[in-house]
Design an enzyme around this catalytic site. Structure first.
Site, PDB file in Angstrom:
ATOM      1  CG  HIS B   6      -1.978   1.026   1.254  1.00 25.55           C
ATOM      2  ND1 HIS B   6      -2.953   1.071   2.219  1.00 25.55           N
ATOM      3  CD2 HIS B   6      -2.242   2.087   0.440  1.00 25.55           C
ATOM      4  CE1 HIS B   6      -3.753   2.098   2.008  1.00 25.55           C
ATOM      5  NE2 HIS B   6      -3.338   2.734   0.940  1.00 25.55           N
ATOM      6  CB  SER B  72      -7.047  12.276  -1.230  1.00 30.43           C
ATOM      7  OG  SER B  72      -5.795  12.865  -1.489  1.00 30.43           O
ATOM      8  CG  HIS B 222      -6.883   2.644   5.854  1.00 36.04           C
ATOM      9  ND1 HIS B 222      -7.859   2.691   4.909  1.00 36.04           N
ATOM     10  CD2 HIS B 222      -5.852   3.387   5.372  1.00 36.04           C
ATOM     11  CE1 HIS B 222      -7.458   3.446   3.891  1.00 36.04           C
ATOM     12  NE2 HIS B 222      -6.234   3.879   4.149  1.00 36.04           N
ATOM     13  CD  GLU B 283      -2.346   5.384   2.990  1.00 39.72           C
ATOM     14  OE1 GLU B 283      -2.931   4.755   3.874  1.00 39.72           O
ATOM     15  OE2 GLU B 283      -2.837   6.337   2.361  1.00 39.72           O
TER      16      GLU B 283
END
Lengths: 339, 339
Positions: B6, B72, B222, B283
């Protein structure tokens, strides 16, 4: 004493639901007469509670439940203010009767007649009625009365301030609790409830609401949604977004309940958030019923998980009793003094 | 070998963002010329990655990152299919160039040109292009292209099936990943991302998608949102709603990544979900940057947390490498064989 801060009247006698059906029928067909709340006898109320919540209190060794109307039944998405007001009043009156019949076992928390986008005057009035006339000690506040579409402003917005002023004046807390999800993508019990807890916590992290309302207190149920599991994420986000430190900005006014239905979750909650911000709760006969086949114990018997934490006696009393007395000071009028 | 499943290209050279601005300007004023993707030199790409992702890989001792466009920035709420297609293509082409310049360090996962309510043909085509022509190994799939309003059907709905058929045919997984929240009540990084993980998991629990698509694989990022913290809740809900057991119905096809930014969260993830369904991920340079003042280590250095789990060598290899090879079988063409 053990105070369970999160119980809903999920076993209300059937005529109460029929009143609701009649309300909804009249919204669909305004030529119908305005229905009256159901006539329910004291015996019917006793029979709805005795083999259910009272039995479970006895079996698990808890004392008092802060009791509110069924959360998914609040149905704030039904957007007619008069209907919402009559429904909230009927629901709260029924809870009040439970608290009168069993004053040592239940204290009331009220449903508010919220309607997405509408002013909060009716909510302020119903809160005041329930607290000052019915002896209620708190309320449930829905951050998303649209039911899964999140059309209301964040809870830091001044839209909510009239209610906060009344909460502060009456010195009662609000539990943040959504109702049913109307969104087919978002399951009520498995997503919407937890998402709401998470969403509101982040709203609070992003604002400075409690600087303006230092006495305001929120209970975030279901163990705080995703928050304790992602505590590092929130700490890091607050720094990255140059927000005030969460401990000072939020955690003096926010408490997480213990409606987390397995031992590892409660272990994490206690380890990360700590006893000072935890309120014992089970939501017995709520979202999750039945027994864990792995342990043979009910999923929602959260007292078992807390008993296994190995807390000091002082921490244990905080979680089971003293925090609740602090957050819900109007309990004092209903209970023997803490010893 | 350590595979981080990720990572997003959050450090793309500035001209790429200017292309996006020009796209949006043209949507507002259709008289403007159609913009072309930015011209970006190999050196500019190297400079965007070398002191950032590559430096961090070296510092932390990880090897390969599955790399996708900035989440995003996908902005699927911008509802013009042609714009979405051109934007996804430009984003994916840029990621492809990173994977070509540093083939040992990055493998691509693509952005899809989703538009809420629109057919998925363009998504299927872009997925096929990225996998068959650019060597990508997976994609990001947005369950809520509306950006915080959840207007799309659950991921168990046949609306999504054309994409699932292509994923199965190409034998690549999808990471479930929303983009920016347009909803002022729902913070992108502190609520929407986690809520999406939770929401989709419950959609999967409520359906039988993998009976129909047994080879389909989803990565829920997540750390699975709120799910592991509330694992007991999901078990109990599945029984109460008479749904198939989660382990058989969901967990053969769903993996949680390790983007949980504190030790207690990773401890819970490993204890509850177990190494068989965990994919290492950080991430890095994503939502949460900076160091935990309590430890002095970066919040997103998730390898440290996993190193402290005390896993057996076999479990450790599963989490860091072998699960990723199984979930992303097209990695095999880019990597030396597992030893």
């Amino acid at each position: 004493m053990i105070i369970d801060c999160h119980g809903h009247y999920t076993t209300a006698p059937a005529p109460h639901a029929r009143f609701r059906e009649a309300q909804l029928a009249r919204l669909a067909d305004p030529s119908l007469p305005e229905p009256a709340p159901a006539e329910i006898s004291d015996d019917a109320i006793r029979e709805s509670v005795e083999p259910n919540q009272l039995r479970i209190q006895r079996e698990r060794g808890t004392d008092l439940t802060i009791f509110s109307p069924r959360a998914s039944g609040m149905e704030h998405h039904v957007g007619d203010p008069a209907t919402a007001a009559a429904w909230a009043r009927a629901c709260n009156d029924l809870v009040h009767r439970v608290t009168e019949l069993f004053p040592g076992n239940f204290a009331g928390a009220c449903q508010l007649p919220q309607v997405a986008g509408a002013p909060l005057d009716d909510c302020v009035a119903e809160l005041e009625r329930c607290v000052t006339q019915l002896g209620f000690v708190g309320c449930n506040l829905n951050p998303d009365p649209s039911g899964g579409y999140w059309t209301s402003p964040p809870m830091t917005d001044e839209y909510w301030f009239p209610l906060y002023e009344k909460l502060a004046e009456l010195d009662v807390p609000a539990m943040i609790h959504v109702s049913t999800s109307c969104n087919p993508a978002v399951h009520t019990l498995g997503a919407h409830y937890l998402n709401a807890d998470t969403t509101v916590f982040m709203q609070l992290v992003g604002g400075e609401l409690f600087a303006r309302f230092p006495g305001l207190r929120f209970v975030i149920p279901h163990g705080g949604g995703a928050v304790p599991y992602h505590w590092g994420r929130y700490q890091g986000l607050a720094v990255r977004e140059k927000l005030p430190a969460i401990v000072g900005n939020v955690m003096r006014n926010v408490y997480f309940d213990t409606c987390v239905y397995h031992q590892p979750g409660i272990d994490l909650l206690a380890g990360v958030i700590g006893p000072g911000n935890m309120l014992f709760a089970s939501e017995m006969l709520g979202a999750v019923r039945g027994d864990n086949p792995g342990t043979g114990a009910p999923w929602d018997d959260t007292k078992r998980y807390i008993d296994k934490l190995g807390l000091s006696e002082q921490d244990r009393r905080q979680v089971f009793e003293l925090n609740a007395r602090r957050v819900y000071p109007r309990l004092a009028a209903r209970l023997p003094a803490a010893t």
